[in-house]
Scaffold this motif. Sequence first.
Motif, PDB file in Angstrom:
ATOM      1  N   SER A 178     -10.561  17.797 -29.534  1.00 30.61           N
ATOM      2  CA  SER A 178     -12.093  18.212 -29.663  1.00 30.61           C
ATOM      3  C   SER A 178     -12.339  19.298 -28.556  1.00 30.61           C
ATOM      4  O   SER A 178     -13.030  20.069 -28.656  1.00 30.61           O
ATOM      5  CB  SER A 178     -12.922  16.940 -29.085  1.00 30.61           C
ATOM      6  N   ILE A 179     -11.480  19.432 -27.320  1.00 29.25           N
ATOM      7  CA  ILE A 179     -11.642  20.571 -26.443  1.00 29.25           C
ATOM      8  C   ILE A 179     -11.218  21.897 -27.077  1.00 29.25           C
ATOM      9  O   ILE A 179     -11.745  22.839 -27.096  1.00 29.25           O
ATOM     10  CB  ILE A 179     -10.761  20.255 -25.189  1.00 29.25           C
ATOM     11  N   SER A 180     -10.043  21.826 -27.974  1.00 31.19           N
ATOM     12  CA  SER A 180      -9.457  22.836 -28.501  1.00 31.19           C
ATOM     13  C   SER A 180     -10.612  23.182 -29.544  1.00 31.19           C
ATOM     14  O   SER A 180     -10.900  24.681 -29.779  1.00 31.19           O
ATOM     15  CB  SER A 180      -8.163  22.558 -29.381  1.00 31.19           C
ATOM     16  N   ARG A 181     -11.060  22.614 -30.378  1.00 32.36           N
ATOM     17  CA  ARG A 181     -12.097  22.721 -31.316  1.00 32.36           C
ATOM     18  C   ARG A 181     -13.228  23.491 -30.846  1.00 32.36           C
ATOM     19  O   ARG A 181     -13.832  24.562 -31.329  1.00 32.36           O
ATOM     20  CB  ARG A 181     -12.314  21.490 -32.055  1.00 32.36           C
ATOM     21  N   PHE A 182     -13.875  22.817 -29.696  1.00 36.91           N
ATOM     22  CA  PHE A 182     -14.694  23.505 -28.945  1.00 36.91           C
ATOM     23  C   PHE A 182     -14.713  24.823 -28.501  1.00 36.91           C
ATOM     24  O   PHE A 182     -15.552  25.772 -28.545  1.00 36.91           O
ATOM     25  CB  PHE A 182     -15.097  22.576 -27.464  1.00 36.91           C
ATOM     26  N   CYS A 183     -13.288  25.175 -27.928  1.00 36.17           N
ATOM     27  CA  CYS A 183     -13.089  26.465 -27.601  1.00 36.17           C
ATOM     28  C   CYS A 183     -13.329  27.597 -28.499  1.00 36.17           C
ATOM     29  O   CYS A 183     -13.632  28.497 -28.600  1.00 36.17           O
ATOM     30  CB  CYS A 183     -11.660  26.616 -27.045  1.00 36.17           C
ATOM     31  N   LYS A 184     -12.665  27.166 -29.766  1.00 33.79           N
ATOM     32  CA  LYS A 184     -12.984  27.823 -30.889  1.00 33.79           C
ATOM     33  C   LYS A 184     -14.285  28.305 -31.776  1.00 33.79           C
ATOM     34  O   LYS A 184     -14.679  29.154 -31.861  1.00 33.79           O
ATOM     35  CB  LYS A 184     -11.969  27.394 -32.129  1.00 33.79           C
ATOM     36  N   GLU A 185     -15.077  27.011 -31.442  1.00 31.88           N
ATOM     37  CA  GLU A 185     -16.449  26.966 -32.059  1.00 31.88           C
ATOM     38  C   GLU A 185     -17.455  28.035 -31.093  1.00 31.88           C
ATOM     39  O   GLU A 185     -18.379  28.336 -31.626  1.00 31.88           O
ATOM     40  CB  GLU A 185     -16.900  25.658 -32.119  1.00 31.88           C
ATOM     41  N   VAL A 186     -16.971  28.277 -29.826  1.00 27.06           N
ATOM     42  CA  VAL A 186     -17.800  28.872 -28.917  1.00 27.06           C
ATOM     43  C   VAL A 186     -17.226  30.412 -28.941  1.00 27.06           C
ATOM     44  O   VAL A 186     -17.505  31.048 -28.221  1.00 27.06           O
ATOM     45  CB  VAL A 186     -18.022  28.350 -27.339  1.00 27.06           C
ATOM     46  N   GLY A 187     -16.327  30.655 -29.596  1.00 30.74           N
ATOM     47  CA  GLY A 187     -15.673  31.991 -29.903  1.00 30.74           C
ATOM     48  C   GLY A 187     -14.670  32.364 -29.115  1.00 30.74           C
ATOM     49  O   GLY A 187     -14.253  33.631 -28.917  1.00 30.74           O
ATOM     50  N   LEU A 188     -13.700  31.462 -28.619  1.00 34.97           N
ATOM     51  CA  LEU A 188     -12.449  31.656 -27.441  1.00 34.97           C
ATOM     52  C   LEU A 188     -11.568  31.349 -28.686  1.00 34.97           C
ATOM     53  O   LEU A 188     -11.578  30.571 -29.622  1.00 34.97           O
ATOM     54  CB  LEU A 188     -12.654  30.906 -26.321  1.00 34.97           C
ATOM     55  N   ASN A 189     -10.342  31.907 -27.981  1.00 36.13           N
ATOM     56  CA  ASN A 189      -9.099  31.560 -29.013  1.00 36.13           C
ATOM     57  C   ASN A 189      -8.575  30.142 -28.814  1.00 36.13           C
ATOM     58  O   ASN A 189      -8.223  29.377 -29.585  1.00 36.13           O
ATOM     59  CB  ASN A 189      -8.046  32.602 -28.668  1.00 36.13           C
ATOM     60  N   ASP A 190      -8.585  29.773 -27.603  1.00 38.63           N
ATOM     61  CA  ASP A 190      -8.190  28.728 -27.287  1.00 38.63           C
ATOM     62  C   ASP A 190      -8.535  28.016 -25.633  1.00 38.63           C
ATOM     63  O   ASP A 190      -9.154  28.858 -25.075  1.00 38.63           O
ATOM     64  CB  ASP A 190      -6.526  28.511 -27.182  1.00 38.63           C
ATOM     65  N   PHE A 191      -7.799  26.948 -25.302  1.00 35.64           N
ATOM     66  CA  PHE A 191      -7.924  26.621 -23.912  1.00 35.64           C
ATOM     67  C   PHE A 191      -7.692  27.567 -22.796  1.00 35.64           C
ATOM     68  O   PHE A 191      -8.411  27.540 -21.566  1.00 35.64           O
ATOM     69  CB  PHE A 191      -7.483  25.193 -23.854  1.00 35.64           C
ATOM     70  N   VAL A 192      -6.800  28.179 -23.063  1.00 38.83           N
ATOM     71  CA  VAL A 192      -5.827  29.002 -22.119  1.00 38.83           C
ATOM     72  C   VAL A 192      -7.236  30.376 -21.870  1.00 38.83           C
ATOM     73  O   VAL A 192      -7.389  30.469 -20.836  1.00 38.83           O
ATOM     74  CB  VAL A 192      -4.762  29.668 -22.625  1.00 38.83           C
ATOM     75  N   GLU A 193      -7.788  30.739 -22.924  1.00 36.79           N
ATOM     76  CA  GLU A 193      -8.842  31.644 -22.914  1.00 36.79           C
ATOM     77  C   GLU A 193     -10.202  31.059 -22.020  1.00 36.79           C
ATOM     78  O   GLU A 193     -10.377  31.732 -21.307  1.00 36.79           O
ATOM     79  CB  GLU A 193      -9.181  32.327 -24.117  1.00 36.79           C
ATOM     80  N   LEU A 194     -10.374  29.891 -22.396  1.00 32.48           N
ATOM     81  CA  LEU A 194     -11.335  29.138 -21.752  1.00 32.48           C
ATOM     82  C   LEU A 194     -11.088  29.229 -19.994  1.00 32.48           C
ATOM     83  O   LEU A 194     -12.059  29.643 -19.190  1.00 32.48           O
ATOM     84  CB  LEU A 194     -11.839  27.725 -22.221  1.00 32.48           C
TER      85      LEU A 194
END
Length: 78
Positions: A55-71
């Motif tokens: 869900s965290i990974s999906r959240f990152c993608k849905e807000v326009g980021l590549n992944d958790f690392v980018e967040l």
Amino acid sequence: MYWDKLKIVFLSELVSSNDGSINCGIASYILSHIDEVKQSNIGELAKKCHVANSSISRFCKEVGLNDFVELKELINTT
């Protein structure tokens, strides 16, 4: 500049999501606990948000980021 981008991305997600949605909860938690999240890994954040790592990974993608690392990079540069 990065802080502004982070706020805009998350506030956009909060506004566009239904109250009580998973993404709304994750965005709200991150904004409320930004210093804590800086030290967290994906598993710790997922646990604190009461969601799965995916869900965290999906959240990152849905807000326009590549992944958790980018967040994390975005959060740590704010």
